[in-house]
Design an enzyme around this catalytic site. Sequence first.
Site, PDB file in Angstrom:
ATOM      1  CG  ASP A  16      -2.064   0.925   1.173  1.00 37.57           C
ATOM      2  OD1 ASP A  16      -2.078   1.787   0.289  1.00 37.57           O
ATOM      3  OD2 ASP A  16      -2.971   0.815   2.023  1.00 37.57           O
TER       4      ASP A  16
ATOM      5  CG  HIS B  35      -8.645   0.897  -4.348  1.00 37.62           C
ATOM      6  ND1 HIS B  35      -9.587   1.669  -3.713  1.00 37.62           N
ATOM      7  CD2 HIS B  35      -7.432   1.384  -3.924  1.00 37.62           C
ATOM      8  CE1 HIS B  35      -8.989   2.564  -2.943  1.00 37.62           C
ATOM      9  NE2 HIS B  35      -7.678   2.418  -3.063  1.00 37.62           N
TER      10      HIS B  35
HETATM   11  C1  HEM Z   1      -3.953   2.775  -4.335  1.00 35.71           C
HETATM   12  C2  HEM Z   1      -5.501   0.187  -0.533  1.00 35.71           C
HETATM   13  C3  HEM Z   1      -8.547   3.763   0.639  1.00 35.71           C
HETATM   14  C4  HEM Z   1      -6.592   6.522  -2.814  1.00 35.71           C
HETATM   15  C5  HEM Z   1      -4.126   1.764  -3.415  1.00 35.71           C
HETATM   16  C6  HEM Z   1      -3.442   0.491  -3.455  1.00 35.71           C
HETATM   17  C7  HEM Z   1      -3.865  -0.208  -2.379  1.00 35.71           C
HETATM   18  C8  HEM Z   1      -4.822   0.580  -1.678  1.00 35.71           C
HETATM   19  C9  HEM Z   1      -3.414  -1.616  -1.980  1.00 35.71           C
HETATM   20  C10 HEM Z   1      -2.468   0.033  -4.558  1.00 35.71           C
HETATM   21  C11 HEM Z   1      -1.043   0.375  -4.314  1.00 35.71           C
HETATM   22  C12 HEM Z   1      -0.759   1.822  -4.170  1.00 35.71           C
HETATM   23  O1  HEM Z   1      -0.522   2.562  -5.127  1.00 35.71           O
HETATM   24  O2  HEM Z   1      -0.829   2.242  -3.016  1.00 35.71           O
HETATM   25  C13 HEM Z   1      -6.481   0.923   0.092  1.00 35.71           C
HETATM   26  C14 HEM Z   1      -7.238   0.471   1.233  1.00 35.71           C
HETATM   27  C15 HEM Z   1      -8.099   1.474   1.554  1.00 35.71           C
HETATM   28  C16 HEM Z   1      -7.876   2.562   0.623  1.00 35.71           C
HETATM   29  C17 HEM Z   1      -7.101  -0.881   1.906  1.00 35.71           C
HETATM   30  C18 HEM Z   1      -9.120   1.545   2.652  1.00 35.71           C
HETATM   31  C19 HEM Z   1      -9.057   0.831   3.750  1.00 35.71           C
HETATM   32  C20 HEM Z   1      -8.283   4.824  -0.198  1.00 35.71           C
HETATM   33  C21 HEM Z   1      -8.903   6.120  -0.105  1.00 35.71           C
HETATM   34  C22 HEM Z   1      -8.344   6.898  -1.085  1.00 35.71           C
HETATM   35  C23 HEM Z   1      -7.375   6.081  -1.778  1.00 35.71           C
HETATM   36  C24 HEM Z   1      -9.969   6.524   0.900  1.00 35.71           C
HETATM   37  C25 HEM Z   1      -8.620   8.340  -1.439  1.00 35.71           C
HETATM   38  C26 HEM Z   1      -9.768   8.930  -1.274  1.00 35.71           C
HETATM   39  C27 HEM Z   1      -5.703   5.739  -3.513  1.00 35.71           C
HETATM   40  C28 HEM Z   1      -4.911   6.228  -4.629  1.00 35.71           C
HETATM   41  C29 HEM Z   1      -4.167   5.129  -5.104  1.00 35.71           C
HETATM   42  C30 HEM Z   1      -4.513   4.016  -4.230  1.00 35.71           C
HETATM   43  C31 HEM Z   1      -4.881   7.646  -5.179  1.00 35.71           C
HETATM   44  C32 HEM Z   1      -3.213   5.122  -6.286  1.00 35.71           C
HETATM   45  C33 HEM Z   1      -3.999   4.826  -7.530  1.00 35.71           C
HETATM   46  C34 HEM Z   1      -3.130   4.715  -8.773  1.00 35.71           C
HETATM   47  O3  HEM Z   1      -2.660   3.607  -9.066  1.00 35.71           O
HETATM   48  O4  HEM Z   1      -2.926   5.729  -9.434  1.00 35.71           O
HETATM   49  N1  HEM Z   1      -4.959   1.800  -2.325  1.00 35.71           N
HETATM   50  N2  HEM Z   1      -6.883   2.186  -0.249  1.00 35.71           N
HETATM   51  N3  HEM Z   1      -7.366   4.835  -1.211  1.00 35.71           N
HETATM   52  N4  HEM Z   1      -5.443   4.414  -3.299  1.00 35.71           N
HETATM   53 FE1  HEM Z   1      -6.207   3.289  -1.828  1.00 35.71          FE
END
Ligand code: HEM
Length: 401
Positions: free
Chosen positions: A213, A312
């Site tokens: 993450d 996601h």
């Molecule tokens: C990407 C998990 C909530 C925004 C990701 C990734 C994971 C992840 C595993 C892929 C790897 C990375 O680039 O970090 C989660 C989990 C969440 C959560 C478990 C809730 C428990 C959120 C929230 C937001 C968010 C609330 C914003 C409002 C993003 C963004 C990316 C991302 C901007 C990058 C997307 C890209 O590839 O351009 N998240 N996330 N996430 N997440 Fe989350």
Amino acid sequence: SRRGLLLGAGGTGLAVTAGAAFGLGRGTAPQPDPEDLLHGSQKIDFYGHRQAGIETPAQAHAVLIAMDLNKGIEGEDARRLLRLLTDDAARLTQGLPALADTEPELAARPARLTVTFGFGRHLVKLLNPDKVPDWLKDLPEFEIDDLDPQLCGGDLMLQLCGDDPIALAHARRMLLKDARAYASPRWMQDGFRNARGTQSEGSTMRNLFGQVDETVQPSKDEDGKEFAVWGHPPAGSSPSLRPWIEGGTSLVVRLISMDLDGWDELARSGKEASIGRDLRVGAPLTGTAEHDEPDFDAKTPLGFPVIEDFAHIRRAHSQAPEEQILRRGYNYDRPPQGDGRISDTGLVFLSYQADVTRQFLPIQQRLAEGDRLNEWTTPIGSAVFAIPPGCAPGGYIGDSL
Ligand code: HEM
């Protein structure tokens, strides 16, 4: 080596250097003081134009403290409170006891302790009503939310981060003691990432779903970070983001509960499809390494998208140049609540950006409208804070207001 130690120490702002530790001058035989080489001795500068704890490579532990100002507190009182807390933070982060510290020994090893101040709308208004940014208010309600009012909002927030939970607990207590004549705790949340030394410095953390993450960050290059967090557009481009105050930024906190019991029922392939990345190294499903660019157009032999429509990363992926946020989250893991589940687990999601409305909100909106993760995640707390600039020795956080 000097280089190794500096890298290991996490780069900028760190006060311990190998030169000092080894006495690298000519003549005397260099004698490293083993104490100086411990993680516990490492310090992050407190004073500066920008506050520490934002770009600082994330420490292993965090405590967020949100407080409400007591009834009757006015601008002058608020300034007195900020002076007090600034003094405490400046000392504790440098391994010095706070004034009238009852357990000074606990302050000796700060282990990269940082204290980052965030202001709610009420506090900015008290300090300078002309400076209140438009976005400094509750986020709009989202259908996915199940917010507990006791885990929302706050006039003053302190984000404490450090590699040692003892130093952190001590700092929390000292800051709360000094704040109590002016403010009362509203909510508090602690969190953790991988312990220091368990993986190489700079590796991406894992959340408790087992996912890698925080791979995609605006900080890949200096320009990207300046733009997204501090509102400085890269040279030559037209300015389209401005910080609310020079050297300041904003923080959105979302406490998001993660249903691990439900997640356990998913096959590994379903878990990977829901995010669009594999669990082994965090590679996009169209690549093999963590930092490979995802190919959102790739199709399976049957013509379905390899990265699903509601995965996601597809939904969160930036749709405009300014839609970038610096994520700096921490896991939490509390005892079960007696509802038959064996865990009460989640993410303290922390997002730094120059402008909440233009950067954070569109992403959150898309995720609220459709994201496969929503089946296992529920926002239970939410808060928005204006992050003021840092200060110089003799000043206090908030003095530029
Ligand atoms: C990407 C998990 C909530 C925004 C990701 C990734 C994971 C992840 C595993 C892929 C790897 C990375 O680039 O970090 C989660 C989990 C969440 C959560 C478990 C809730 C428990 C959120 C929230 C937001 C968010 C609330 C914003 C409002 C993003 C963004 C990316 C991302 C901007 C990058 C997307 C890209 O590839 O351009 N998240 N996330 N996430 N997440 Fe989350």
